[in-house]
Design an enzyme around this catalytic site. Structure first.
Site, PDB file in Angstrom:
ATOM      1  N   ASP A   1       0.847  -1.187   0.000  1.00  0.00           N
ATOM      2  CA  ASP A   1       0.000   0.000   0.000  1.00  0.00           C
ATOM      3  C   ASP A   1       0.891   1.248   0.000  1.00  0.00           C
ATOM      4  O   ASP A   1       1.891   1.320   0.725  1.00  0.00           O
ATOM      5  CB  ASP A   1      -0.924  -0.011   1.224  1.00  0.00           C
ATOM      6  CG  ASP A   1      -2.069   0.986   1.089  1.00  0.00           C
ATOM      7  OD1 ASP A   1      -3.230   0.527   0.954  1.00  0.00           O
ATOM      8  OD2 ASP A   1      -1.807   2.204   1.101  1.00  0.00           O
ATOM      9  N   ILE A   2       0.513   2.226  -0.797  1.00  0.00           N
ATOM     10  CA  ILE A   2       1.314   3.451  -0.943  1.00  0.00           C
ATOM     11  C   ILE A   2       1.266   4.305   0.325  1.00  0.00           C
ATOM     12  O   ILE A   2       2.141   5.144   0.551  1.00  0.00           O
ATOM     13  CB  ILE A   2       0.820   4.247  -2.177  1.00  0.00           C
ATOM     14  CG1 ILE A   2       1.899   5.156  -2.735  1.00  0.00           C
ATOM     15  CG2 ILE A   2      -0.468   5.014  -1.876  1.00  0.00           C
ATOM     16  CD1 ILE A   2       1.597   5.715  -4.108  1.00  0.00           C
TER      17      ILE A   2
ATOM     18  N   ASN B   1     -12.952  -3.326   2.370  1.00  0.00           N
ATOM     19  CA  ASN B   1     -13.934  -2.249   2.474  1.00  0.00           C
ATOM     20  C   ASN B   1     -14.856  -2.285   1.261  1.00  0.00           C
ATOM     21  O   ASN B   1     -14.397  -2.477   0.133  1.00  0.00           O
ATOM     22  CB  ASN B   1     -13.222  -0.898   2.540  1.00  0.00           C
ATOM     23  CG  ASN B   1     -12.346  -0.768   3.778  1.00  0.00           C
ATOM     24  OD1 ASN B   1     -12.712  -1.239   4.852  1.00  0.00           O
ATOM     25  ND2 ASN B   1     -11.184  -0.152   3.631  1.00  0.00           N
TER      26      ASN B   1
ATOM     27  N   GLY C   1     -15.873   2.616   3.499  1.00  0.00           N
ATOM     28  CA  GLY C   1     -14.604   3.315   3.336  1.00  0.00           C
ATOM     29  C   GLY C   1     -13.845   2.932   2.086  1.00  0.00           C
ATOM     30  O   GLY C   1     -12.636   3.167   1.987  1.00  0.00           O
TER      31      GLY C   1
ATOM     32  N   HIS D   1     -10.150  -5.319  -3.279  1.00  0.00           N
ATOM     33  CA  HIS D   1      -8.810  -5.513  -2.696  1.00  0.00           C
ATOM     34  C   HIS D   1      -8.930  -5.945  -1.247  1.00  0.00           C
ATOM     35  O   HIS D   1      -9.769  -5.448  -0.514  1.00  0.00           O
ATOM     36  CB  HIS D   1      -7.944  -4.256  -2.815  1.00  0.00           C
ATOM     37  CG  HIS D   1      -8.620  -2.983  -2.385  1.00  0.00           C
ATOM     38  ND1 HIS D   1      -9.542  -2.338  -3.165  1.00  0.00           N
ATOM     39  CD2 HIS D   1      -8.491  -2.240  -1.266  1.00  0.00           C
ATOM     40  CE1 HIS D   1      -9.968  -1.247  -2.549  1.00  0.00           C
ATOM     41  NE2 HIS D   1      -9.353  -1.167  -1.370  1.00  0.00           N
ATOM     42  N   LEU D   2      -8.060  -6.834  -0.886  1.00  0.00           N
ATOM     43  CA  LEU D   2      -7.956  -7.314   0.487  1.00  0.00           C
ATOM     44  C   LEU D   2      -6.724  -6.647   1.104  1.00  0.00           C
ATOM     45  O   LEU D   2      -5.619  -6.764   0.574  1.00  0.00           O
ATOM     46  CB  LEU D   2      -7.820  -8.840   0.484  1.00  0.00           C
ATOM     47  CG  LEU D   2      -7.791  -9.598   1.808  1.00  0.00           C
ATOM     48  CD1 LEU D   2      -8.293 -11.017   1.573  1.00  0.00           C
ATOM     49  CD2 LEU D   2      -6.399  -9.653   2.400  1.00  0.00           C
ATOM     50  N   HIS D   3      -6.944  -5.909   2.197  1.00  0.00           N
ATOM     51  CA  HIS D   3      -5.821  -5.319   2.928  1.00  0.00           C
ATOM     52  C   HIS D   3      -5.264  -6.382   3.876  1.00  0.00           C
ATOM     53  O   HIS D   3      -6.020  -6.971   4.663  1.00  0.00           O
ATOM     54  CB  HIS D   3      -6.273  -4.145   3.801  1.00  0.00           C
ATOM     55  CG  HIS D   3      -6.830  -2.964   3.077  1.00  0.00           C
ATOM     56  ND1 HIS D   3      -6.119  -1.786   2.901  1.00  0.00           N
ATOM     57  CD2 HIS D   3      -8.042  -2.739   2.513  1.00  0.00           C
ATOM     58  CE1 HIS D   3      -6.878  -0.900   2.267  1.00  0.00           C
ATOM     59  NE2 HIS D   3      -8.051  -1.448   2.032  1.00  0.00           N
TER      60      HIS D   3
HETATM   61  P1  AMP Z   1      -9.769   1.388   0.272  1.00  0.00           P
HETATM   62  O1  AMP Z   1      -9.926   2.656   1.051  1.00  0.00           O
HETATM   63  O2  AMP Z   1     -10.173   0.149   1.040  1.00  0.00           O
HETATM   64  O3  AMP Z   1     -10.455   1.473  -1.079  1.00  0.00           O
HETATM   65  O4  AMP Z   1      -8.217   1.201   0.040  1.00  0.00           O
HETATM   66  C1  AMP Z   1      -7.531   1.752  -1.051  1.00  0.00           C
HETATM   67  C2  AMP Z   1      -6.069   1.663  -0.711  1.00  0.00           C
HETATM   68  O5  AMP Z   1      -5.311   1.839  -1.886  1.00  0.00           O
HETATM   69  C3  AMP Z   1      -5.604   2.725   0.294  1.00  0.00           C
HETATM   70  O6  AMP Z   1      -5.057   2.065   1.442  1.00  0.00           O
HETATM   71  C4  AMP Z   1      -4.539   3.494  -0.481  1.00  0.00           C
HETATM   72  O7  AMP Z   1      -3.465   3.911   0.313  1.00  0.00           O
HETATM   73  C5  AMP Z   1      -4.126   2.485  -1.540  1.00  0.00           C
HETATM   74  N1  AMP Z   1      -3.567   3.044  -2.756  1.00  0.00           N
HETATM   75  C6  AMP Z   1      -4.071   4.068  -3.494  1.00  0.00           C
HETATM   76  N2  AMP Z   1      -3.300   4.288  -4.563  1.00  0.00           N
HETATM   77  C7  AMP Z   1      -2.281   3.389  -4.509  1.00  0.00           C
HETATM   78  C8  AMP Z   1      -1.148   3.108  -5.336  1.00  0.00           C
HETATM   79  N3  AMP Z   1      -0.901   3.810  -6.467  1.00  0.00           N
HETATM   80  N4  AMP Z   1      -0.306   2.109  -4.966  1.00  0.00           N
HETATM   81  C9  AMP Z   1      -0.543   1.411  -3.841  1.00  0.00           C
HETATM   82  N5  AMP Z   1      -1.599   1.614  -3.027  1.00  0.00           N
HETATM   83  C10 AMP Z   1      -2.455   2.593  -3.348  1.00  0.00           C
END
Ligand code: AMP
Ligand code: ZN
Length: 115
Positions: free
Chosen positions: A31-32, A88, A94, A101-103
């Site tokens: 995650d960025i 989410n 959120g 995506h799975l965190h």
């Molecule tokens: P969500 O809020 O569950 O939709 O999570 C989206 C996630 O994507 C967040 O934790 C962001 O930090 C992550 N994210 C957004 N852009 C990027 C990127 N270019 N590379 C890696 N992670 C990203």
């Protein structure tokens, strides 16, 4: 593939990412904006917008993502200390990126309940 989807662009190499693992079905990258020492996103390579779009025809991708997450938890050294999976969905959930995506979060004591 969805033309305006950020994570589809990562899958296609248009946007760079710190890739941790991948196979034909799933891709994992850091995650960025990490919320823990380990914060990795595991996504299906097919564009599935959210959990609401899972069905009998594509549900196999979720088990592939789960197995990949377990493998990564081992390689990150958090299998024994513990970790959290988060998916989410929608505005109240959120979700900000509309590609499933799975965190995978770990490497610190996580709080409950989430905010
Ligand atoms: P969500 O809020 O569950 O939709 O999570 C989206 C996630 O994507 C967040 O934790 C962001 O930090 C992550 N994210 C957004 N852009 C990027 C990127 N270019 N590379 C890696 N992670 C990203
Ligand atoms: Zn996508």
């Amino acid at each position: 593939m969805s033309d305006d989807c950020l994570f589809c662009k990562i899958i296609n190499g248009v946007i760079p990412a710190d890739i941790v693992d991948q196979n034909d079905t799933a891709l994992a990258f850091r995650d960025i904006n990490p919320q823990a020492a380990t914060h990795i996103l595991i996504i299906p390579k097919a564009h599935i917008a959210s959990t609401r779009d899972l069905n009998d025809g594509n549900i196999h991708c979720l088990s592939e993502m789960a197995v990949m997450a377990n493998k990564i938890a081992d390689s990150e050294g958090i299998s024994e200390s513990g970790y959290r999976w988060v998916i989410n969905t929608g505005n109240d959930g959120g979700q900000t990126v509309h590609h499933l995506h799975l965190h995978l979060l770990g490497g610190r004591q996580l709080q409950w309940p989430p905010g």
